[in-house]
Motif scaffolding. Structure first.
Motif, PDB file in Angstrom:
ATOM      1  N   ALA A   1     -24.332 -18.719 -19.882  1.00 62.07           N
ATOM      2  CA  ALA A   1     -24.968 -19.157 -21.120  1.00 62.07           C
ATOM      3  C   ALA A   1     -24.056 -20.149 -21.820  1.00 62.07           C
ATOM      4  O   ALA A   1     -22.882 -19.858 -22.058  1.00 62.07           O
ATOM      5  N   SER A   2     -24.600 -21.319 -22.131  1.00 63.11           N
ATOM      6  CA  SER A   2     -23.776 -22.318 -22.812  1.00 63.11           C
ATOM      7  C   SER A   2     -24.682 -23.311 -23.529  1.00 63.11           C
ATOM      8  O   SER A   2     -25.897 -23.118 -23.623  1.00 63.11           O
ATOM      9  N   THR A   3     -24.074 -24.386 -24.007  1.00 59.25           N
ATOM     10  CA  THR A   3     -24.794 -25.373 -24.793  1.00 59.25           C
ATOM     11  C   THR A   3     -25.608 -26.304 -23.908  1.00 59.25           C
ATOM     12  O   THR A   3     -25.389 -26.395 -22.689  1.00 59.25           O
ATOM     13  N   LEU A   4     -26.518 -27.025 -24.528  1.00 52.80           N
ATOM     14  CA  LEU A   4     -27.283 -28.050 -23.814  1.00 52.80           C
ATOM     15  C   LEU A   4     -26.344 -29.058 -23.166  1.00 52.80           C
ATOM     16  O   LEU A   4     -26.527 -29.437 -22.000  1.00 52.80           O
ATOM     17  N   GLY A   5     -25.311 -29.487 -23.887  1.00 49.50           N
ATOM     18  CA  GLY A   5     -24.394 -30.482 -23.359  1.00 49.50           C
ATOM     19  C   GLY A   5     -23.624 -29.979 -22.161  1.00 49.50           C
ATOM     20  O   GLY A   5     -23.504 -30.690 -21.147  1.00 49.50           O
ATOM     21  N   VAL A   6     -23.091 -28.775 -22.246  1.00 50.19           N
ATOM     22  CA  VAL A   6     -22.309 -28.217 -21.138  1.00 50.19           C
ATOM     23  C   VAL A   6     -23.166 -28.073 -19.888  1.00 50.19           C
ATOM     24  O   VAL A   6     -22.806 -28.536 -18.802  1.00 50.19           O
ATOM     25  N   LEU A   7     -24.308 -27.427 -20.005  1.00 44.15           N
ATOM     26  CA  LEU A   7     -25.137 -27.173 -18.826  1.00 44.15           C
ATOM     27  C   LEU A   7     -25.824 -28.441 -18.340  1.00 44.15           C
ATOM     28  O   LEU A   7     -25.992 -28.646 -17.134  1.00 44.15           O
ATOM     29  N   GLY A   8     -26.207 -29.313 -19.267  1.00 44.55           N
ATOM     30  CA  GLY A   8     -26.817 -30.576 -18.865  1.00 44.55           C
ATOM     31  C   GLY A   8     -25.854 -31.462 -18.097  1.00 44.55           C
ATOM     32  O   GLY A   8     -26.268 -32.217 -17.202  1.00 44.55           O
ATOM     33  N   ALA A   9     -24.560 -31.361 -18.400  1.00 48.64           N
ATOM     34  CA  ALA A   9     -23.568 -32.215 -17.742  1.00 48.64           C
ATOM     35  C   ALA A   9     -23.433 -31.934 -16.252  1.00 48.64           C
ATOM     36  O   ALA A   9     -23.007 -32.808 -15.488  1.00 48.64           O
ATOM     37  N   VAL A  10     -23.790 -30.708 -15.837  1.00 48.45           N
ATOM     38  CA  VAL A  10     -23.600 -30.339 -14.422  1.00 48.45           C
ATOM     39  C   VAL A  10     -24.868 -29.758 -13.815  1.00 48.45           C
ATOM     40  O   VAL A  10     -24.838 -29.103 -12.777  1.00 48.45           O
TER      41      VAL A  10
ATOM     42  N   LEU B   1     -29.860 -22.575 -27.825  1.00 49.12           N
ATOM     43  CA  LEU B   1     -30.570 -23.604 -28.581  1.00 49.12           C
ATOM     44  C   LEU B   1     -29.938 -23.896 -29.936  1.00 49.12           C
ATOM     45  O   LEU B   1     -29.970 -25.043 -30.398  1.00 49.12           O
ATOM     46  N   ASN B   2     -29.412 -22.886 -30.606  1.00 52.57           N
ATOM     47  CA  ASN B   2     -28.871 -23.113 -31.947  1.00 52.57           C
ATOM     48  C   ASN B   2     -27.429 -22.621 -32.031  1.00 52.57           C
ATOM     49  O   ASN B   2     -26.979 -21.803 -31.217  1.00 52.57           O
ATOM     50  N   HIS B   3     -26.717 -23.143 -33.006  1.00 50.64           N
ATOM     51  CA  HIS B   3     -25.298 -22.808 -33.156  1.00 50.64           C
ATOM     52  C   HIS B   3     -24.906 -22.868 -34.621  1.00 50.64           C
ATOM     53  O   HIS B   3     -25.481 -23.624 -35.413  1.00 50.64           O
ATOM     54  N   ASN B   4     -23.870 -22.112 -34.957  1.00 48.31           N
ATOM     55  CA  ASN B   4     -23.121 -22.341 -36.182  1.00 48.31           C
ATOM     56  C   ASN B   4     -22.001 -23.313 -35.834  1.00 48.31           C
ATOM     57  O   ASN B   4     -21.484 -23.304 -34.715  1.00 48.31           O
ATOM     58  N   GLU B   5     -21.640 -24.202 -36.750  1.00 50.26           N
ATOM     59  CA  GLU B   5     -20.512 -25.098 -36.473  1.00 50.26           C
ATOM     60  C   GLU B   5     -19.612 -25.140 -37.699  1.00 50.26           C
ATOM     61  O   GLU B   5     -20.086 -25.087 -38.835  1.00 50.26           O
TER      62      GLU B   5
ATOM     63  N   PHE C   1     -29.545 -27.270 -32.068  1.00 48.68           N
ATOM     64  CA  PHE C   1     -28.892 -28.379 -31.388  1.00 48.68           C
ATOM     65  C   PHE C   1     -29.700 -28.839 -30.168  1.00 48.68           C
ATOM     66  O   PHE C   1     -29.391 -29.883 -29.590  1.00 48.68           O
ATOM     67  N   ALA C   2     -30.682 -28.060 -29.759  1.00 49.08           N
ATOM     68  CA  ALA C   2     -31.417 -28.357 -28.539  1.00 49.08           C
ATOM     69  C   ALA C   2     -32.854 -27.889 -28.677  1.00 49.08           C
ATOM     70  O   ALA C   2     -33.182 -27.051 -29.530  1.00 49.08           O
ATOM     71  N   GLN C   3     -33.701 -28.417 -27.821  1.00 51.19           N
ATOM     72  CA  GLN C   3     -35.123 -28.068 -27.793  1.00 51.19           C
ATOM     73  C   GLN C   3     -35.448 -27.313 -26.512  1.00 51.19           C
ATOM     74  O   GLN C   3     -34.800 -27.503 -25.474  1.00 51.19           O
ATOM     75  N   VAL C   4     -36.472 -26.474 -26.590  1.00 51.91           N
ATOM     76  CA  VAL C   4     -36.883 -25.687 -25.434  1.00 51.91           C
ATOM     77  C   VAL C   4     -37.209 -26.588 -24.246  1.00 51.91           C
ATOM     78  O   VAL C   4     -36.838 -26.298 -23.101  1.00 51.91           O
ATOM     79  N   ASP C   5     -37.907 -27.702 -24.498  1.00 49.73           N
ATOM     80  CA  ASP C   5     -38.290 -28.594 -23.401  1.00 49.73           C
ATOM     81  C   ASP C   5     -37.073 -29.154 -22.672  1.00 49.73           C
ATOM     82  O   ASP C   5     -37.113 -29.362 -21.450  1.00 49.73           O
ATOM     83  N   GLN C   6     -35.986 -29.388 -23.391  1.00 47.73           N
ATOM     84  CA  GLN C   6     -34.776 -29.883 -22.742  1.00 47.73           C
ATOM     85  C   GLN C   6     -34.189 -28.826 -21.807  1.00 47.73           C
ATOM     86  O   GLN C   6     -33.728 -29.149 -20.706  1.00 47.73           O
ATOM     87  N   ALA C   7     -34.201 -27.585 -22.228  1.00 49.27           N
ATOM     88  CA  ALA C   7     -33.722 -26.501 -21.369  1.00 49.27           C
ATOM     89  C   ALA C   7     -34.581 -26.387 -20.119  1.00 49.27           C
ATOM     90  O   ALA C   7     -34.072 -26.204 -19.000  1.00 49.27           O
ATOM     91  N   PHE C   8     -35.881 -26.500 -20.297  1.00 47.78           N
ATOM     92  CA  PHE C   8     -36.801 -26.429 -19.168  1.00 47.78           C
ATOM     93  C   PHE C   8     -36.548 -27.569 -18.183  1.00 47.78           C
ATOM     94  O   PHE C   8     -36.488 -27.360 -16.960  1.00 47.78           O
ATOM     95  N   GLU C   9     -36.351 -28.775 -18.706  1.00 50.84           N
ATOM     96  CA  GLU C   9     -36.184 -29.935 -17.833  1.00 50.84           C
ATOM     97  C   GLU C   9     -34.891 -29.893 -17.034  1.00 50.84           C
ATOM     98  O   GLU C   9     -34.821 -30.422 -15.925  1.00 50.84           O
ATOM     99  N   LEU C  10     -33.833 -29.295 -17.560  1.00 53.63           N
ATOM    100  CA  LEU C  10     -32.583 -29.255 -16.793  1.00 53.63           C
ATOM    101  C   LEU C  10     -32.530 -28.098 -15.800  1.00 53.63           C
ATOM    102  O   LEU C  10     -31.547 -27.913 -15.090  1.00 53.63           O
TER     103      LEU C  10
ATOM    104  N   VAL D   1     -33.590 -19.383 -22.347  1.00 47.50           N
ATOM    105  CA  VAL D   1     -33.003 -19.960 -23.550  1.00 47.50           C
ATOM    106  C   VAL D   1     -32.417 -18.825 -24.372  1.00 47.50           C
ATOM    107  O   VAL D   1     -32.855 -17.672 -24.295  1.00 47.50           O
ATOM    108  N   GLY D   2     -31.417 -19.173 -25.176  1.00 47.26           N
ATOM    109  CA  GLY D   2     -30.821 -18.209 -26.085  1.00 47.26           C
ATOM    110  C   GLY D   2     -30.785 -18.777 -27.487  1.00 47.26           C
ATOM    111  O   GLY D   2     -30.808 -19.994 -27.681  1.00 47.26           O
ATOM    112  N   ALA D   3     -30.731 -17.907 -28.474  1.00 48.72           N
ATOM    113  CA  ALA D   3     -30.630 -18.329 -29.867  1.00 48.72           C
ATOM    114  C   ALA D   3     -30.010 -17.202 -30.672  1.00 48.72           C
ATOM    115  O   ALA D   3     -30.017 -16.042 -30.247  1.00 48.72           O
ATOM    116  N   THR D   4     -29.470 -17.572 -31.829  1.00 46.92           N
ATOM    117  CA  THR D   4     -28.877 -16.600 -32.745  1.00 46.92           C
ATOM    118  C   THR D   4     -29.683 -16.560 -34.032  1.00 46.92           C
ATOM    119  O   THR D   4     -30.123 -17.594 -34.531  1.00 46.92           O
TER     120      THR D   4
END
Length: 350
Positions: free
Chosen positions: A111-120, A134-138, A151-160, A165-168
């Motif tokens: 489980a990680s961010t859109l950026g981390v998982l999308g990168a690989v 999908l969401n984060h505190n920063e 920080f991310a959308q469900v469709d982006q998770a689906f496409e990669l 998906v996870g959320a807090t």
């Protein structure tokens, strides 16, 4: 019984391994097992694509086929800052090392961010199940704010190629009702696409620290957070393991019942976590406990948390910093030690 588990638990071994729950007996629970998707989830309104993706999580890694989960979560680069998270082991600034640790550690998923998982994604999405948070505190906003932002959308998770998906939601916070609405809408769309939904059901309110006691991990309050998480149809609930009880009574708010404290729970840690599981529709929604921060006694704490979770009727552990803030070999050893608890036929449901 593995002598290693007993040795790690040390003086707590008998108390944790031989305890029997009476307030909420195991016979009332829907316990994890190899047939959990067929026996429990298939009765729900989840569509076949969700069932397939959930089963793919259960089939992966060293716990594949058991109905238990060992997940590696690495979203702390946003949640806690990249420096605070990865300075102890700078290799983990590179997303590839995060995914490789999950694979080498025998995890069911990462489980990680859109950026981390999308990168690989093109290299690894077909090798280990991805859970996109999908969401984060920063904490770069000054002064610090404690809220969850998409920080991310469900469709982006689906496409990669993610399976989940996870959320807090920060239950109890001023922002919680907006977060509940955002996450509920996101989960509904995710289910339409066949994605599994994992909710980090955390409490957040400074008032929950009262007269020197922190009730953010009270069984009664976290149990209600779990019940709300199940209400918005989370498929898996991530919760901090209960360390006490009596939040409602100490804070004198909300509604509860004396039987929660007099009959359904006790001071024993397995009873406290059993109450958390009971609020997940008696186990129809699987509850995984978080592993907590990295420290000096990580192996003992991780195995202890896993034993309590399993014996209470939980579905597994999601442990990040205890694993990735160490040399890889040590991180793998810790993840494997957690998994050994769920692989042991002699660590039973209390």
């Amino acid at each position: 019984m593995s002598t290693n588990i007993q040795d790690i638990l040390a003086e707590e071994a008998e108390s944790l391994l031989a305890y029997r729950c009476t307030g909420i007996p195991r016979e009332r629970l829907h316990v994890p097992g190899p047939d959990f998707v067929d026996r429990i989830v298939s009765l729900s309104d989840r569509n076949p694509r969700v069932l397939r993706n959930l089963q793919s999580l259960f089939n992966q890694g060293r716990l594949g086929g058991t109905g238990y989960l060992s997940l590696l979560p690495v979203d702390q680069g946003v949640e806690h800052s990249a420096g605070a998270s990865f300075a102890p082991n700078p290799d983990f600034f590179d997303p590839e090392h995060i995914v490789e640790l999950a694979i080498e550690g025998g995890c069911n998923g990462v489980a990680s961010t859109l950026g981390v998982l999308g990168a690989v994604a093109r290299k690894y999405a077909h090798k280990i199940p991805f859970i996109v948070k999908l969401n984060h505190n920063e904490l770069l906003s000054y002064p610090n704010q404690y809220d969850q932002t998409l920080f991310a959308q469900v469709d982006q998770a689906f496409e990669l190629g993610a399976v989940a998906v996870g959320a807090t939601v920060y239950f109890g916070s001023e922002e919680s009702r907006r977060q509940i609405l955002e996450v509920s809408e996101a989960f509904a769309h995710a289910h339409e696409l066949g994605l599994v939904c994992v909710l980090w059901a955390y409490l957040r309110n400074s008032a929950f620290k009262h007269e020197g006691t922190d009730y953010h991990t009270a069984a009664d309050l976290t149990g209600q957070a779990n019940h709300l998480a199940a209400t918005i149809e989370a498929d898996i609930i991530k919760q901090k393991q209960a360390l006490g009880n009596g939040g409602y009574t100490a804070l004198d708010f909300g509604k509860t019942h004396p039987k929660v404290y007099d009959e359904l729970t006790s001071e024993h840690p397995i009873d406290l976590v059993r109450y958390q599981v009971a609020n997940c529709y008696m186990g129809r929604v699987g509850m995984i406990n978080s592993g907590g921060p990295s420290g000096k006694d990580d192996l003992h704490q991780a195995v202890r948390t896993a034993v309590i979770n399993k014996r209470a009727g939980g579905m597994g552990l999601i442990s990040g910093r205890k694993a990735f803030q160490k040399p890889v070999a040590e991180g793998v050893k810790l993840l494997n030690a957690i998994q050994d608890v769920y692989l042991s036929d002699e660590v039973t449901i209390a």
